[in-house]
Each structure stands twice: as structure tokens, then as C-alpha cells.
Design an enzyme around this catalytic site. Structure first.
Site, PDB file in Angstrom:
ATOM      1  CG  PHE A 128      -1.835   1.387   1.195  1.00 17.77           C
ATOM      2  CD1 PHE A 128      -2.813   1.177   0.571  1.00 17.77           C
ATOM      3  CD2 PHE A 128      -1.387   2.402   1.817  1.00 17.77           C
ATOM      4  CE1 PHE A 128      -3.724   2.408   0.440  1.00 17.77           C
ATOM      5  CE2 PHE A 128      -2.227   3.728   1.627  1.00 17.77           C
ATOM      6  CZ  PHE A 128      -3.512   3.609   1.071  1.00 17.77           C
ATOM      7  CG  ASP A 212       5.531   3.974   1.706  1.00 20.02           C
ATOM      8  OD1 ASP A 212       5.793   4.754   2.494  1.00 20.02           O
ATOM      9  OD2 ASP A 212       4.787   3.874   0.999  1.00 20.02           O
ATOM     10  CE  LYS A 241      -0.730   6.182   7.781  1.00 21.95           C
ATOM     11  NZ  LYS A 241      -0.312   5.300   6.277  1.00 21.95           N
TER      12      LYS A 241
HETATM   13  C1  LIG Z   1      -0.605   5.648   4.920  1.00 24.99           C
HETATM   14  C2  LIG Z   1       0.205   5.305   3.995  1.00 24.99           C
HETATM   15  C3  LIG Z   1       0.487   5.857   2.548  1.00 24.99           C
HETATM   16  C4  LIG Z   1      -0.295   7.167   2.406  1.00 24.99           C
HETATM   17  O1  LIG Z   1      -0.037   8.156   3.250  1.00 24.99           O
HETATM   18  P1  LIG Z   1      -0.992   9.376   3.053  1.00 24.99           P
HETATM   19  O2  LIG Z   1      -0.882  10.349   4.249  1.00 24.99           O
HETATM   20  O3  LIG Z   1      -2.490   8.658   3.676  1.00 24.99           O
HETATM   21  O4  LIG Z   1      -1.224   9.726   1.602  1.00 24.99           O
HETATM   22  C5  LIG Z   1       1.727   5.480   1.962  1.00 24.99           C
HETATM   23  N1  LIG Z   1       2.362   4.294   2.303  1.00 24.99           N
HETATM   24  C6  LIG Z   1       2.176   3.668   3.512  1.00 24.99           C
HETATM   25  C7  LIG Z   1       3.180   2.551   3.726  1.00 24.99           C
HETATM   26  C8  LIG Z   1       1.007   4.184   4.309  1.00 24.99           C
HETATM   27  O5  LIG Z   1       1.094   3.381   5.515  1.00 24.99           O
END
Ligand SMILES: *Cc1c(COP(=O)(O)O)cnc(C)c1O
Length: 382
Positions: A128, A212, A241
């Protein structure tokens, strides 16, 4: 109570609870009922709700200067970039600020494609990376992608195994993107062998390795960045986050090989790196870089997983630090999460029909951990 969907887009499955106040691991609803928060706003409130240092930093900076935009410098922004660079990918690292995780991923993808002058992007099954078009194209989940086709061309996904990663990356690959601990799909820590294979494949074919760490970074798994616990250093690192203590922020951290890719005019955004958010991020980093806190995160995570595994109806338990999920042998995770919230005032999350995710603030006490386990035991007992 102000629970109304009349004017809110129906894209979230919201619970019928209105939160009005928070402090540390506690939340209070509009009627004054107290909740124990083991979700932390989806892994955002790592330092707890309304951490006094974060509140003070925001208040002080808001009274001084809120916004000037990215044609100028502000001290909190410059110092935050320096701090993120120095604690991550080594000499020559540079930081591009964003407003969210998805935008940090977009920046990483654009950076990798510019560096390779085109090329494909490989992501992993169960990944994700966000909801914008580039990030969504790297999120190989039929239900999330299908309604929005056509997606960005040149994206494909492979299994999260060393062999599959080696086979998927070739000379046309611009980037391989992965979450070292996959979050949204149910907390799947990737084997070090997969990360090592990803590093080797990217090196062999001149592709950027993107980690990520939007969810697993910033102390969540017991080190500031999760990659510190592996044998691999990525080229590009995304964060978001937890960085702003609850304010919207993200960043692409580019290691020395990629730090010079973006030139003036290549990419940009109006708000990122603003002084209020940067001030909040400094207060957050003061907390989540504390070695004692990070050691506690690792210890508490081990204890949480051991005790979850002993609860009735719990099957596999996965995680790293305080990023944890457990599978329920009989399914029913969404219903359990709903009952936890409404009957036990314990905030949890279901990532699927059988999987419950726990992302407590990193500052939880031993007593709060015990209390959450007691509530869960009551819910799971036949
Ligand atoms: C939550 C998340 C995103 C997206 O972040 P947003 O601030 O909601 O756009 C991208 N990568 C990972 C691993 C995430 O957990």
C-alpha cells in the site's frame, strides 16, 4: 452529538463515535467517556495525543509565522531538513517536503523516473503506497485500483520473495518500491533476504530502491527508521504519518545518489515544510529519537505479541516494535473492532476480515498495555 453523514462524502466507514479530546494514549468522546487508543490515528500519534511539547511548539510558532511558501526559507524548515537528512541516508542526503504520505511516494516515483529518463516501477504484492495516481498504480490491489482505471502506465507487481524481486527488476526498471513492514495489508514484516535481494537487483540494473516508511518509520518499530534494523540502505526514503504529531506532513528523503535529481521547476507544492508543521516535527523527533523510548518500543512490542498469541481465538501474530497485527482463527475482525470500540472503549483497526491491527502510541505505559489486553481478553472469551 454531531454524528452526521449528511454532507460528508461516503468514502469512509466511520464508527458512530465523536471524539472531542485526547491526551497521551487516552481519548474522550463528546459525552466524556474515556477510551484507550491502540490505533493512534492510523499510526500518526506516535508521541500520544496532544503531547505537551508538540502543543507548545505549535502554539509558539503559530503566533510567530504560519506560512510564507516555498519561495523563501524559514528556520524550522531548514533545521528539519537537516535533521532528517543527518539521521537517515548519509552525507549528501536532501529532503523534499510534502503534505502527505502519498505525495512523498509521488515525489519518489518522479525522482526515480527522472533519474532513469523513464522506466518501469516495480512494487510488491500486498503493498500500500497511497491513493493518488502514481501511488495507487504502485498499490496492486484490485478493489482500490479497478474503479479508477486507467492507471499510470509502466507499473507492475511481484511477490515479496527474494527470487521474485530478482526476476522482476531489469535494465528498464526505474524503481523498486516497498514497505519494509507492509502496513495496510495486515502488518507483514519483509524478510531481510527480500530487502537484500532488492538492493542487489537495483544496484545491478541502475534502479532506485525506495523504502516507503510512511507507517513503519519514526520509531514505530523500535528504531528511528526501520531500515536501520536491516542490512540494507535504500536510495529514497518516504516518511509522513507520525512526523507532524498529528499535523499533515510528509517528506521524500533522497540519498546522495538521487539528491541532485530534482532541479528548479521540476516539482513543487504550496504548503509543504511550513513553519508550524516543521516546529511540531522537531518536537516529535525529540521524543522518537530517544534511545530509551526506542528500546521500550521493542520490548513492549515483544510482550504485546507474546500476550496476544495467548488470547483465545488468536492465530498468527505478526509485527515489529509497536506495529502489530493478529489473525483471528474464526474471522470476524471488523465486528471485534466495532465491539472493542463500543463495548470496551478500546480503539483498534481491522485490516481485513480476520486481521486486527494494533498501533498504540509509542509512549504507552505498561499498565495501559495490560489494560488493553484485559479488554481484548474479555471480548475474545467465549
Ligand atoms: C498511509 C500510507 C501511505 C499514504 O499516506 P497518506 O498520508 O494517507 O497519503 C503511503 N504509504 C504507506 C506505507 C502508508 O502506510
Amino acid at each position: 452529538m454531531t454524528i452526521s453523514d449528511e454532507h460528508l462524502t461516503a468514502n469512509y466507514g466511520r464508527f458512530p463515535v465523536e471524539f472531542a479530546r485526547g491526551l497521551g494514549t487516552r481519548l474522550w468522546d463528546a459525552d466524556g467517556h474515556e477510551y484507550l487508543d491502540f490505533l493512534a490515528g492510523l499510526g500518526v500519534s506516535n508521541v500520544g495525543h496532544c503531547h505537551p511539547a508538540v502543543v507548545a511548539a505549535i502554539q509558539e510558532q503559530a503566533a510567530r509565522l504560519i506560512h510564507v511558501g516555498n519561495l523563501f526559507y524559514t528556520a524550522p524548515m531548514v533545521a528539519l531538513a537537516e535533521r532528517l537528512a543527518r539521521t537517515s541516508l548519509g552525507d549528501g542526503t536532501k529532503v523534499f517536503f510534502t503534505n502527505s504520505g502519498a505525495e512523498a511516494v509521488e515525489a519518489a516515483l518522479k525522482c526515480a523516473r527522472k533519474a532513469k529518463q523513464g522506466g518501469d516501477v516495480v512494487s510488491l504484492h500486498r503493498a500500500f503506497h497511497g491513493r493518488t495516481y502514481g501511488a495507487l498504480s504502485a498499490t496492486p490491489q484490485e478493489a482500490k485500483q479497478a474503479p479508477f482505471a486507467p492507471l499510470v502506465p509502466g507499473f507492475r507487481a511481484c511477490e515479496a520473495t527474494a527470487a521474485a524481486v530478482r526476476a522482476a527488476v531489469d535494465d528498464r526498471t526505474a524503481a523498486l518500491i516497498l514497505e519494509p513492514v507492509q502496513g495496510e495489508s495486515g502488518v507483514w514484516p519483509l524478510d531481510d533476504a527480500v530487502l537484500a535481494a532488492a538492493r542487489e537487483a537495483c544496484d545491478a540494473h541502475g534502479a532506485a530502491l525506495i523504502f516507503d516508511e510512511v507507517q513503519c518509520g519514526l520509531g514505530r518499530t523500535g528504531s528511528l527508521w526501520h531500515f536501520e534494523q536491516s542490512s540494507v540502505v535504500p536510495d529514497l526514503l518516504t516518511t509522513a504519518k507520525g512526523l507532524g504529531g498529528g499535523l499533515p506532513v510528509g517528506a521524500l528523503i533522497a540519498g546522495p545518489e538521487y539528491a541532485g535529481v530534482f532541479a528548479p521547476g521540476d516539482h513543487g507544492s504550496t504548503f509543504p515544510g511550513g513553519p508550524v508543521i516543521a516546529a511540531a516535527a522537531h518536537a516529535v523527533l525529540d521524543v522518537v529519537t530517544d534511545p530509551r523510548l526506542l528500546a521500550r518500543v521493542r520490548e513492549l512490542g515483544e510482550r504485546l505479541r507474546a500476550e496476544l498469541a495467548a488470547l483465545p481465538g488468536v492465530g498468527e501474530v505478526r509485527g515489529a516494535g509497536l506495529m502489530t497485527a493478529c489473525d483471528l482463527t474464526a474471522g470476524g475482525a471488523p465486528e471485534l473492532v466495532r465491539r472493542a470500540l463500543l463495548e470496551e472503549r478500546l480503539v483498534l483497526n481491522a485490516t481485513g476480515p480476520a486481521t486486527v491491527r494494533l498501533l498504540p502510541p509509542l509512549v504507552i505505559s505498561d499498565a495501559e498495555l495490560d489494560e488493553a489486553l484485559t479488554r481484548l481478553r474479555r471480548l475474545l472469551s467465549p
